[in-house]
Design a protein around this motif. Structure first.
Motif, PDB file in Angstrom:
ATOM      1  N   MET A   1      -2.310 -12.690 -12.672  1.00  0.00           N
ATOM      2  CA  MET A   1      -2.994 -11.423 -12.894  1.00  0.00           C
ATOM      3  C   MET A   1      -3.546 -11.300 -14.317  1.00  0.00           C
ATOM      4  O   MET A   1      -4.207 -10.310 -14.646  1.00  0.00           O
ATOM      5  CB  MET A   1      -2.037 -10.251 -12.634  1.00  0.00           C
TER       6      MET A   1
ATOM      7  N   THR B   1      -2.281  -1.608  -9.919  1.00  0.00           N
ATOM      8  CA  THR B   1      -3.232  -2.706  -9.776  1.00  0.00           C
ATOM      9  C   THR B   1      -3.816  -2.707  -8.371  1.00  0.00           C
ATOM     10  O   THR B   1      -3.079  -2.937  -7.400  1.00  0.00           O
ATOM     11  CB  THR B   1      -2.532  -4.058 -10.041  1.00  0.00           C
ATOM     12  N   PRO B   2      -5.109  -2.457  -8.214  1.00  0.00           N
ATOM     13  CA  PRO B   2      -5.706  -2.338  -6.872  1.00  0.00           C
ATOM     14  C   PRO B   2      -5.464  -3.549  -5.980  1.00  0.00           C
ATOM     15  O   PRO B   2      -5.173  -3.400  -4.797  1.00  0.00           O
ATOM     16  CB  PRO B   2      -7.205  -2.158  -7.176  1.00  0.00           C
ATOM     17  N   SER B   3      -5.574  -4.751  -6.522  1.00  0.00           N
ATOM     18  CA  SER B   3      -5.408  -5.952  -5.687  1.00  0.00           C
ATOM     19  C   SER B   3      -3.981  -6.063  -5.153  1.00  0.00           C
ATOM     20  O   SER B   3      -3.757  -6.573  -4.048  1.00  0.00           O
ATOM     21  CB  SER B   3      -5.772  -7.210  -6.476  1.00  0.00           C
ATOM     22  N   LEU B   4      -3.004  -5.584  -5.922  1.00  0.00           N
ATOM     23  CA  LEU B   4      -1.620  -5.593  -5.446  1.00  0.00           C
ATOM     24  C   LEU B   4      -1.417  -4.558  -4.342  1.00  0.00           C
ATOM     25  O   LEU B   4      -0.672  -4.789  -3.390  1.00  0.00           O
ATOM     26  CB  LEU B   4      -0.651  -5.318  -6.602  1.00  0.00           C
TER      27      LEU B   4
ATOM     28  N   SER C   1       0.820  -1.213   0.000  1.00  0.00           N
ATOM     29  CA  SER C   1       0.000   0.000   0.000  1.00  0.00           C
ATOM     30  C   SER C   1       0.854   1.263   0.000  1.00  0.00           C
ATOM     31  O   SER C   1       0.378   2.333  -0.390  1.00  0.00           O
ATOM     32  CB  SER C   1      -0.926   0.014   1.222  1.00  0.00           C
TER      33      SER C   1
ATOM     34  N   ASP D   1       3.876  -2.368 -12.791  1.00  0.00           N
ATOM     35  CA  ASP D   1       3.808  -2.998 -11.473  1.00  0.00           C
ATOM     36  C   ASP D   1       4.731  -4.209 -11.382  1.00  0.00           C
ATOM     37  O   ASP D   1       5.369  -4.452 -10.348  1.00  0.00           O
ATOM     38  CB  ASP D   1       2.375  -3.432 -11.156  1.00  0.00           C
TER      39      ASP D   1
ATOM     40  N   ARG E   1      -3.380  -3.853  -2.113  1.00  0.00           N
ATOM     41  CA  ARG E   1      -3.923  -4.375  -0.855  1.00  0.00           C
ATOM     42  C   ARG E   1      -3.117  -5.570  -0.339  1.00  0.00           C
ATOM     43  O   ARG E   1      -3.394  -6.108   0.736  1.00  0.00           O
ATOM     44  CB  ARG E   1      -5.380  -4.797  -1.046  1.00  0.00           C
ATOM     45  N   ALA E   2      -2.114  -5.983  -1.096  1.00  0.00           N
ATOM     46  CA  ALA E   2      -1.321  -7.163  -0.737  1.00  0.00           C
ATOM     47  C   ALA E   2      -0.042  -6.751   0.000  1.00  0.00           C
ATOM     48  O   ALA E   2       0.212  -5.568   0.235  1.00  0.00           O
ATOM     49  CB  ALA E   2      -0.978  -7.956  -1.998  1.00  0.00           C
TER      50      ALA E   2
ATOM     51  N   PHE F   1      -1.402 -12.336  -0.815  1.00  0.00           N
ATOM     52  CA  PHE F   1      -2.698 -11.694  -1.037  1.00  0.00           C
ATOM     53  C   PHE F   1      -3.616 -11.827   0.175  1.00  0.00           C
ATOM     54  O   PHE F   1      -4.497 -10.985   0.386  1.00  0.00           O
ATOM     55  CB  PHE F   1      -3.373 -12.277  -2.274  1.00  0.00           C
ATOM     56  N   PHE F   2      -3.439 -12.870   0.952  1.00  0.00           N
ATOM     57  CA  PHE F   2      -4.242 -13.020   2.166  1.00  0.00           C
ATOM     58  C   PHE F   2      -3.480 -13.894   3.151  1.00  0.00           C
ATOM     59  O   PHE F   2      -2.589 -14.663   2.780  1.00  0.00           O
ATOM     60  CB  PHE F   2      -5.618 -13.639   1.868  1.00  0.00           C
TER      61      PHE F   2
END
Length: 354
Positions: A77, A37-40, A31, A88, A42-43, A57-58
């Motif tokens: 991705m 890339t939004p999902s990245l 962050s 990215d 949040r990782a 990722f989780f």
């Protein structure tokens, strides 16, 4: 590492060494990096137990850790890298091999790699970690106060208390304190705020790394004690491949931990010399010396911590896992990444071992 190694049978259960993301040696919250890339975003980028930088990722107790190697990101991705390599991916390729993700190493490594952050002020330890390190910081605040004021009657709990000394309600008294410090340091009064900021930051970094080593030491002792027991076990002691691997891992662990201890001893000597004749110029020399080893120390502590965490996770105490299971884990997981640890050892300047 020369201390007597107690049997792990006599030890309480050792928990894994964990910190919040910004306080960690082995976690980089993505962050803070301007990714598209939004999902990245949040990782997290983490060092796995094989010392690889992977995207997580989780992570939770029930689902485990959802990790993807950077080389596998295009498939995960849906990126067509034959047509165009996403920015990215280029950034993550630069981030993944970094030896440590602690904030002090990142300040240097991100700049060297040309990777930016959303806000440079995020590369700081959390307030909670600052409070944790207050005991370590007294080693560095005490001599400064002794040099400037003498320590009688001054109650300092953390470094902010030193700054507060100059916020006296009596302007005349505050000016006198500033004048004393300026004379002692041979600098202008207006330079004192910058000096205090630098002083606090560099010795906070040293306190941080010291705490990392102190928390790591019981885990190292635990692991080495386990190897001592394993070598005497009739089920595995004739497995020469395993025994050679154990010896190889132990040699690297000992060499790296001894290098860190030697470096801290050198820092102690240098800071004692600085305090014997304090000046802003002498401090700047010590600051440059300490900062020049941030990535080396961070990398070694990161590798050792990740490896010892992996061991503690699977074998938190003597009653967990028999010799065969431990031998299998050493051959399948502990030896993975040993080449990277050897690289850290070889890259460590010889005088760190002196």
């Amino acid at each position: 590492m020369e201390r007597h190694l107690r049997s792990i049978a006599d030890r309480e259960e050792l928990e894994q060494i964990e910190d919040s993301d910004m306080d960690s040696l082995f976690v980089l919250p993505l962050s803070i990096i301007p990714l598209k890339t939004p999902s990245l975003g949040r990782a997290r980028l983490i060092k796995n137990q094989r010392l690889q930088g992977v995207v997580e990722f989780f992570s939770d107790l029930h689902s485990g850790s959802g990790q993807v190697e950077v080389t596998q990101l295009p498939s995960a991705m849906g990126w067509d890298i034959d047509h165009e390599i996403p920015d990215d991916l280029l950034i993550l390729r630069r981030l993944a091999p970094m030896p440590s993700y602690d904030v002090y190493s990142l300040r240097i490594l991100l700049r060297e790699s040309g990777v930016s952050v959303h806000d440079s002020t995020v590369l700081r330890l959390s307030d909670a970690k600052n409070r944790e390190l207050s005991g370590y910081m007294k080693t560095f605040t005490g001599p400064l106060l002794q040099q400037i004021y003498g320590s009688e009657g001054i109650d300092i709990k953390d470094f902010s208390d030193i700054v507060a000394l100059f916020r006296d309600p009596d302007p005349k008294a505050a000016r006198q304190k500033l004048k004393i410090m300026a004379q002692k340091l041979e600098i202008d009064v207006m330079e004192i705020p910058a000096f205090l900021e630098d002083y606090g930051d560099i010795f906070l970094s040293l306190s941080y790394y010291r705490q990392c080593l102190d928390r790591l030491q019981p885990h190292l002792d635990n692991y080495l004690s386990s190897m001592d027991i394993l070598r005497k076990n009739w089920q595995v002691k004739t497995d020469y491949t395993l025994m050679r691997t154990c010896d190889s891992i132990e040699r690297v662990l000992r060499a790296l931990s001894q290098a860190i201890i030697a470096r801290f001893e050198n820092f102690d000597r240098q800071t004692q010399e600085m305090w014997s004749s304090i000046s802003a110029q002498r401090f700047r020399q010590v600051k440059m010396m300490i900062a020049s080893y941030h990535t080396t120390i961070g990398g070694i502590l990161c590798a050792l911590t990740v490896k010892m965490n992996a061991w503690a996770k699977h074998f938190p105490k003597h009653s967990v896992g028999g010799p065969l299971r431990r031998g299998e884990f050493i051959m399948s997981e502990m030896k993975q990444g040993i080449a990277e640890m050897r690289r850290l050892e070889k890259a460590t300047p010889d005088h760190l071992f002196q």
